[in-house]
Write an enzyme that holds these catalytic residues in place. Structure first.
Site, PDB file in Angstrom:
ATOM      1  N   LYS A 110       0.849  -1.192   0.000  1.00 16.20           N
ATOM      2  CA  LYS A 110       0.000   0.000   0.000  1.00 16.20           C
ATOM      3  C   LYS A 110       0.889   1.248   0.000  1.00 16.20           C
ATOM      4  CE  LYS A 110      -4.381   1.538   1.664  1.00 16.20           C
ATOM      5  NZ  LYS A 110      -5.557   1.331   2.476  1.00 16.20           N
ATOM      6  N   LYS A 189      -4.953 -14.654 -12.156  1.00 13.65           N
ATOM      7  CA  LYS A 189      -5.381 -15.283 -10.900  1.00 13.65           C
ATOM      8  C   LYS A 189      -6.761 -14.740 -10.501  1.00 13.65           C
ATOM      9  CE  LYS A 189      -4.417 -15.539  -6.030  1.00 13.65           C
ATOM     10  NZ  LYS A 189      -4.264 -14.747  -4.880  1.00 13.65           N
ATOM     11  N   LYS A 192     -10.926 -11.018  -6.000  1.00 17.93           N
ATOM     12  CA  LYS A 192     -11.969  -9.979  -5.988  1.00 17.93           C
ATOM     13  C   LYS A 192     -11.390  -8.639  -6.428  1.00 17.93           C
ATOM     14  CE  LYS A 192     -11.476  -9.189  -1.031  1.00 17.93           C
ATOM     15  NZ  LYS A 192     -10.674 -10.384  -0.726  1.00 17.93           N
TER      16      LYS A 192
HETATM   17  P1  ADP Z   1      -8.865 -12.291  -2.992  1.00 20.96           P
HETATM   18  O1  ADP Z   1      -7.612 -12.568  -3.775  1.00 20.96           O
HETATM   19  O2  ADP Z   1     -10.089 -12.428  -3.813  1.00 20.96           O
HETATM   20  O3  ADP Z   1      -8.791 -10.965  -2.242  1.00 20.96           O
HETATM   21  P2  ADP Z   1      -8.464 -13.476  -0.409  1.00 20.96           P
HETATM   22  O4  ADP Z   1      -7.088 -12.947  -0.323  1.00 20.96           O
HETATM   23  O5  ADP Z   1      -9.518 -12.918   0.501  1.00 20.96           O
HETATM   24  O6  ADP Z   1      -8.985 -13.437  -1.923  1.00 20.96           O
HETATM   25  O7  ADP Z   1      -8.434 -15.075  -0.290  1.00 20.96           O
HETATM   26  C1  ADP Z   1      -8.535 -15.823   0.873  1.00 20.96           C
HETATM   27  C2  ADP Z   1      -7.819 -17.142   0.606  1.00 20.96           C
HETATM   28  O8  ADP Z   1      -8.396 -17.787  -0.554  1.00 20.96           O
HETATM   29  C3  ADP Z   1      -6.345 -16.946   0.238  1.00 20.96           C
HETATM   30  O9  ADP Z   1      -5.522 -16.997   1.353  1.00 20.96           O
HETATM   31  C4  ADP Z   1      -6.061 -18.115  -0.672  1.00 20.96           C
HETATM   32  O10 ADP Z   1      -5.751 -19.228   0.103  1.00 20.96           O
HETATM   33  C5  ADP Z   1      -7.378 -18.397  -1.340  1.00 20.96           C
HETATM   34  N1  ADP Z   1      -7.422 -17.890  -2.719  1.00 20.96           N
HETATM   35  C6  ADP Z   1      -7.920 -16.701  -3.148  1.00 20.96           C
HETATM   36  N2  ADP Z   1      -7.841 -16.597  -4.488  1.00 20.96           N
HETATM   37  C7  ADP Z   1      -7.291 -17.744  -4.936  1.00 20.96           C
HETATM   38  C8  ADP Z   1      -6.969 -18.262  -6.245  1.00 20.96           C
HETATM   39  N3  ADP Z   1      -7.223 -17.578  -7.357  1.00 20.96           N
HETATM   40  N4  ADP Z   1      -6.392 -19.489  -6.320  1.00 20.96           N
HETATM   41  C9  ADP Z   1      -6.149 -20.230  -5.209  1.00 20.96           C
HETATM   42  N5  ADP Z   1      -6.440 -19.800  -3.959  1.00 20.96           N
HETATM   43  C10 ADP Z   1      -7.004 -18.586  -3.807  1.00 20.96           C
END
Ligand code: ADP
Ligand code: TRP
Length: 321
Positions: A110, A189, A192
């Site tokens: 950030k 990847k 969100k």
């Molecule tokens: P985002 O990337 O949507 O912000 P988060 O960081 O909240 O998602 O994700 C929570 C957990 O979900 C991560 O620690 C990871 O283990 C898993 N995760 C999120 N996106 C992926 C992905 N594209 N492939 C595999 N695991 C994922």
């Protein structure tokens, strides 16, 4: 052995969350003791709309239960309902080197973007350490992105033990990388932050539309293609049966098919894969008092454990008179 993990209720769960994390949490729920919580205090660093945070927190609980988290096997609770954790955070905060937190990626990224971070984001890894240490967790399954935070937790536990005597169990990370990264609708990847997600419980119709818009390459239909490197196939492989996967892979290698057919097969397979969970979800959503009961029961078990550990830590460092 005690397994513990937390997941932030920042948005509705997507396939990346499920195949990358939630599915493994559910598989581990039969370990001696499994504690899973919804990290709403962490989410408050980004979600600043109170109604949305409340709704996301309840939705996250319902989603986890619908996906198979069984309260007879695992303790499910909301992070903020165990205030012992925030007390423990302070005990750990004293003695946390600034440099350790300055190196943590959420804050560092950030700052590198020229954005101002608040103290919540800066101290986020200490709250996460308290989350883990409060329950004497031995194993913490997390995605690769959380590995650094687990190292911080191990550091803080070890230095507290060194300063005040054996107090905390030093946990091990279990990095979940077996499925690899789940690709999003644009081939990057799924996340969100990239608006490329397929949500687990999205209504079938809008989800089908999203699937039909998944980006594909423009190679001619006749050309044989390697399935494993194609994100459309990778998504299909997650929700299809073994037989369907093989059939589709053969179709790719043979060539002469359109991506439209694959997308249709993907939408059908996804609908079937999550159908049972969707039914369970509808049932749970119609019984908010049952969900509340499960969370109350989880929080009371979690508080009992966290109080033991907090007492131990307060005695060790001289806070308890
Ligand atoms: P985002 O990337 O949507 O912000 P988060 O960081 O909240 O998602 O994700 C929570 C957990 O979900 C991560 O620690 C990871 O283990 C898993 N995760 C999120 N996106 C992926 C992905 N594209 N492939 C595999 N695991 C994922
Ligand atoms: N920071 C984790 C994430 O964003 C969520 C989390 C909070 C967590 N506390 C935890 C994970 C304790 C494991 C253990 O994914």
């Amino acid at each position: 052995m005690r397994v513990l993990s937390g997941i932030q209720p920042t948005a509705r769960f997507h396939w990346g969350n499920y195949f990358g994390a939630i599915r493994q949490y559910i598989e581990l729920q039969t370990e001696d003791a499994a504690f899973y919580f919804i990290a709403n205090l962490h989410a408050l660093t980004t979600v600043r709309d109170p109604d949305l945070l409340r709704q996301n927190t309840l939705d996250a609980a319902i989603d986890l239960l619908a996906l198979g988290l069984n309260p007879d096997h695992a303790v499910l609770f909301v992070q903020s309902e165990v205030p012992q954790v925030t007390e423990l955070t302070w005990l750990l905060m004293t003695g946390t080197p600034m440099g350790l937190l300055e190196r943590c990626h959420a804050y560092k990224d950030k700052k590198a973007k020229g954005l101002t971070a608040d103290a919540g984001l800066f101290t986020y890894p200490v709250l996460m350490a308290a989350d883990i240490l409060a329950y004497d967790a031995d194993v913490v399954p997390v995605g690769e992105d959380q590995g650094q935070h687990l190292e911080v937790c191990r550091d803080l536990a070890t230095s507290f033990n060194h300063a005040f005597g054996e107090t905390f169990v030093v946990p091990k990370a279990k990095i979940l990388e077996s499925t690899g990264k789940v690709p999003g609708t644009d081939g990057e990847k799924m996340s969100k932050s990239y608006s490329n997600t397929l949500e687990i419980f999205e209504e079938p119709k809008p989800q089908r539309k999203k699937v039909m818009r998944i980006t594909t390459d423009s190679r001619p239909m006749e050309e044989p293609k390697e399935p494993e490197t194609d994100h459309l196939y990778q998504l299909f492989a997650l929700v299809a049966s073994a037989a369907e996967r093989e059939e589709m892979a053969a179709l790719y290698r043979r060539g002469g098919f359109g991506y439209g057919e694959v997308k249709k097969a993907l939408a059908d397979a996804a609908e079937a894969y999550f159908a049972e969970a969707r039914e369970r979800r509808a049932e749970l959503a119609s019984q908010p008092e049952r969900v509340r009961e499960i969370l109350d029961d989880g929080a009371s078990q979690a508080r009992a454990k966290a109080q033991d550990v907090l007492d131990r830590a307060q005695s060790a460092c001289g806070i308890k008179l």
